[in-house]
Design a protein around this motif. Sequence first.
Motif, PDB file in Angstrom:
ATOM      1  N   THR A  52      19.188  41.718  24.078  1.00 22.18           N
ATOM      2  CA  THR A  52      17.845  42.077  23.117  1.00 22.18           C
ATOM      3  C   THR A  52      18.263  41.841  21.789  1.00 22.18           C
ATOM      4  O   THR A  52      19.638  41.800  21.642  1.00 22.18           O
ATOM      5  N   PRO A  53      17.557  41.683  20.947  1.00 18.99           N
ATOM      6  CA  PRO A  53      17.849  41.698  19.521  1.00 18.99           C
ATOM      7  C   PRO A  53      18.739  42.926  19.174  1.00 18.99           C
ATOM      8  O   PRO A  53      19.535  42.852  18.401  1.00 18.99           O
ATOM      9  N   ALA A  54      18.411  44.272  19.633  1.00 17.17           N
ATOM     10  CA  ALA A  54      19.040  45.653  19.535  1.00 17.17           C
ATOM     11  C   ALA A  54      20.509  45.199  19.773  1.00 17.17           C
ATOM     12  O   ALA A  54      21.521  45.655  18.997  1.00 17.17           O
ATOM     13  N   GLN A  55      20.719  44.764  21.101  1.00 21.72           N
ATOM     14  CA  GLN A  55      21.979  44.535  21.528  1.00 21.72           C
ATOM     15  C   GLN A  55      22.610  43.537  20.891  1.00 21.72           C
ATOM     16  O   GLN A  55      23.838  43.794  20.684  1.00 21.72           O
ATOM     17  N   ASN A 124      34.995  53.258  14.624  1.00 27.07           N
ATOM     18  CA  ASN A 124      33.590  52.612  14.668  1.00 27.07           C
ATOM     19  C   ASN A 124      33.357  51.714  15.788  1.00 27.07           C
ATOM     20  O   ASN A 124      32.496  51.601  16.389  1.00 27.07           O
ATOM     21  N   ILE A 125      34.620  51.239  16.301  1.00 25.90           N
ATOM     22  CA  ILE A 125      34.723  50.085  17.381  1.00 25.90           C
ATOM     23  C   ILE A 125      34.182  50.961  18.745  1.00 25.90           C
ATOM     24  O   ILE A 125      33.461  50.625  19.538  1.00 25.90           O
ATOM     25  N   ALA A 126      35.001  52.102  18.602  1.00 19.76           N
ATOM     26  CA  ALA A 126      34.839  53.208  19.795  1.00 19.76           C
ATOM     27  C   ALA A 126      33.314  53.594  19.872  1.00 19.76           C
ATOM     28  O   ALA A 126      32.597  53.698  20.981  1.00 19.76           O
ATOM     29  N   ASP A 127      32.802  54.035  18.770  1.00 22.28           N
ATOM     30  CA  ASP A 127      31.343  54.525  18.670  1.00 22.28           C
ATOM     31  C   ASP A 127      30.339  53.231  19.139  1.00 22.28           C
ATOM     32  O   ASP A 127      29.579  53.553  19.915  1.00 22.28           O
ATOM     33  N   VAL A 128      30.642  52.025  18.626  1.00 26.64           N
ATOM     34  CA  VAL A 128      29.810  50.891  19.043  1.00 26.64           C
ATOM     35  C   VAL A 128      29.846  50.708  20.641  1.00 26.64           C
ATOM     36  O   VAL A 128      28.892  50.364  21.250  1.00 26.64           O
ATOM     37  N   GLU A 129      31.163  50.960  21.160  1.00 24.85           N
ATOM     38  CA  GLU A 129      31.404  50.717  22.519  1.00 24.85           C
ATOM     39  C   GLU A 129      30.402  51.597  23.205  1.00 24.85           C
ATOM     40  O   GLU A 129      29.887  51.266  24.176  1.00 24.85           O
ATOM     41  N   ASP A 130      30.363  52.653  22.889  1.00 23.42           N
ATOM     42  CA  ASP A 130      29.533  53.808  23.618  1.00 23.42           C
ATOM     43  C   ASP A 130      27.998  53.399  23.400  1.00 23.42           C
ATOM     44  O   ASP A 130      27.499  53.534  24.465  1.00 23.42           O
ATOM     45  N   GLN A 131      27.599  53.032  22.428  1.00 26.15           N
ATOM     46  CA  GLN A 131      26.137  52.259  22.323  1.00 26.15           C
ATOM     47  C   GLN A 131      25.840  51.336  23.166  1.00 26.15           C
ATOM     48  O   GLN A 131      24.615  51.195  23.843  1.00 26.15           O
ATOM     49  N   LEU A 132      26.921  50.464  23.256  1.00 26.55           N
ATOM     50  CA  LEU A 132      26.707  49.199  24.067  1.00 26.55           C
ATOM     51  C   LEU A 132      26.545  49.529  25.320  1.00 26.55           C
ATOM     52  O   LEU A 132      25.855  48.989  26.167  1.00 26.55           O
ATOM     53  N   ALA A 133      27.493  50.356  25.843  1.00 27.10           N
ATOM     54  CA  ALA A 133      27.556  50.650  27.213  1.00 27.10           C
ATOM     55  C   ALA A 133      26.176  51.452  27.723  1.00 27.10           C
ATOM     56  O   ALA A 133      25.707  51.257  28.865  1.00 27.10           O
ATOM     57  N   ALA A 134      25.622  51.971  26.802  1.00 28.32           N
ATOM     58  CA  ALA A 134      24.399  52.841  27.056  1.00 28.32           C
ATOM     59  C   ALA A 134      23.299  51.877  27.310  1.00 28.32           C
ATOM     60  O   ALA A 134      22.175  52.119  27.728  1.00 28.32           O
ATOM     61  N   GLN A 135      23.044  50.744  26.409  1.00 27.04           N
ATOM     62  CA  GLN A 135      22.075  49.853  26.207  1.00 27.04           C
ATOM     63  C   GLN A 135      22.126  48.719  27.020  1.00 27.04           C
ATOM     64  O   GLN A 135      21.114  48.032  27.373  1.00 27.04           O
ATOM     65  N   LEU A 136      23.484  48.230  27.498  1.00 29.59           N
ATOM     66  CA  LEU A 136      23.637  46.970  27.917  1.00 29.59           C
ATOM     67  C   LEU A 136      24.634  47.308  29.153  1.00 29.59           C
ATOM     68  O   LEU A 136      25.621  47.310  29.009  1.00 29.59           O
ATOM     69  N   TYR A 142      33.845  47.530  29.581  1.00 30.49           N
ATOM     70  CA  TYR A 142      34.494  47.295  28.547  1.00 30.49           C
ATOM     71  C   TYR A 142      34.375  48.425  27.385  1.00 30.49           C
ATOM     72  O   TYR A 142      34.828  48.218  26.280  1.00 30.49           O
ATOM     73  N   SER A 143      33.746  49.565  27.775  1.00 35.71           N
ATOM     74  CA  SER A 143      33.138  50.550  26.911  1.00 35.71           C
ATOM     75  C   SER A 143      34.273  51.638  26.704  1.00 35.71           C
ATOM     76  O   SER A 143      34.316  52.618  26.025  1.00 35.71           O
ATOM     77  N   HIS A 144      35.553  51.488  27.265  1.00 38.99           N
ATOM     78  CA  HIS A 144      36.477  52.292  27.194  1.00 38.99           C
ATOM     79  C   HIS A 144      37.912  51.781  26.746  1.00 38.99           C
ATOM     80  O   HIS A 144      38.856  52.301  26.959  1.00 38.99           O
ATOM     81  N   ILE A 145      37.740  50.684  26.000  1.00 38.65           N
ATOM     82  CA  ILE A 145      38.848  50.147  25.412  1.00 38.65           C
ATOM     83  C   ILE A 145      39.307  50.644  24.246  1.00 38.65           C
ATOM     84  O   ILE A 145      40.659  50.977  24.031  1.00 38.65           O
ATOM     85  N   ALA A 146      38.585  51.139  23.275  1.00 39.04           N
ATOM     86  CA  ALA A 146      38.960  51.911  21.963  1.00 39.04           C
ATOM     87  C   ALA A 146      39.268  53.456  22.213  1.00 39.04           C
ATOM     88  O   ALA A 146      38.360  53.745  23.276  1.00 39.04           O
ATOM     89  N   ASP A 147      39.729  54.179  21.756  1.00 40.46           N
ATOM     90  CA  ASP A 147      39.994  55.556  21.811  1.00 40.46           C
ATOM     91  C   ASP A 147      39.037  56.134  21.276  1.00 40.46           C
ATOM     92  O   ASP A 147      38.472  56.144  19.896  1.00 40.46           O
TER      93      ASP A 147
END
Length: 158
Positions: A52-55, A124-136, A142-147
């Motif tokens: 989606t555009p948000a993702q 910030n990378i870790a934060d975005v990973e969390d958001q991506l995992a929740a939405q996509l 891949y959501s646990h790559i960053a600390d």
Amino acid sequence: ALSACDVPDTSMMNGAITLKDNVLTLHAKDAPDALIGSDGTLQIDGKAISVTPAQRGLLLLYFQNVMDVHQTGAEMGKVGASIGANALQDSIAGKSKTEKDDHAKAGGGQLKTLGLKICRDQANIADVEDQLAAQLPAFKPYSHIADAHAGDKCTPDD
């Protein structure tokens, strides 16, 4: 042997994230590689993933945070080279220990500031990973790559 062409521009998180030719490759345990393009596209196991555009916006943010780490790392390299060059020039010129120490402190301060920026970018990378995992859902492996606690360590040691 690897040729110079096979070396990524940036490798971080113990090689779990690589950047080469404006494409991020994410390497997660027990999952195929995921590719994020500079345009926010996502491919997993060679297949385009519809977003989606948000993702797409989150994927672009993820890409930009990795680019920020890459660019700050390059800047740190320049500052380090400058510190070395100044130390050599100071030694050749016979400058006093105080003058040499002043140059080293200035460069060290720049490196400390850049190091804090990299730390924040990694958080910030870790934060975005969390958001991506929740939405996509396709991104979850891949959501646990960053600390997730990387930001906790981003404090200056005054």
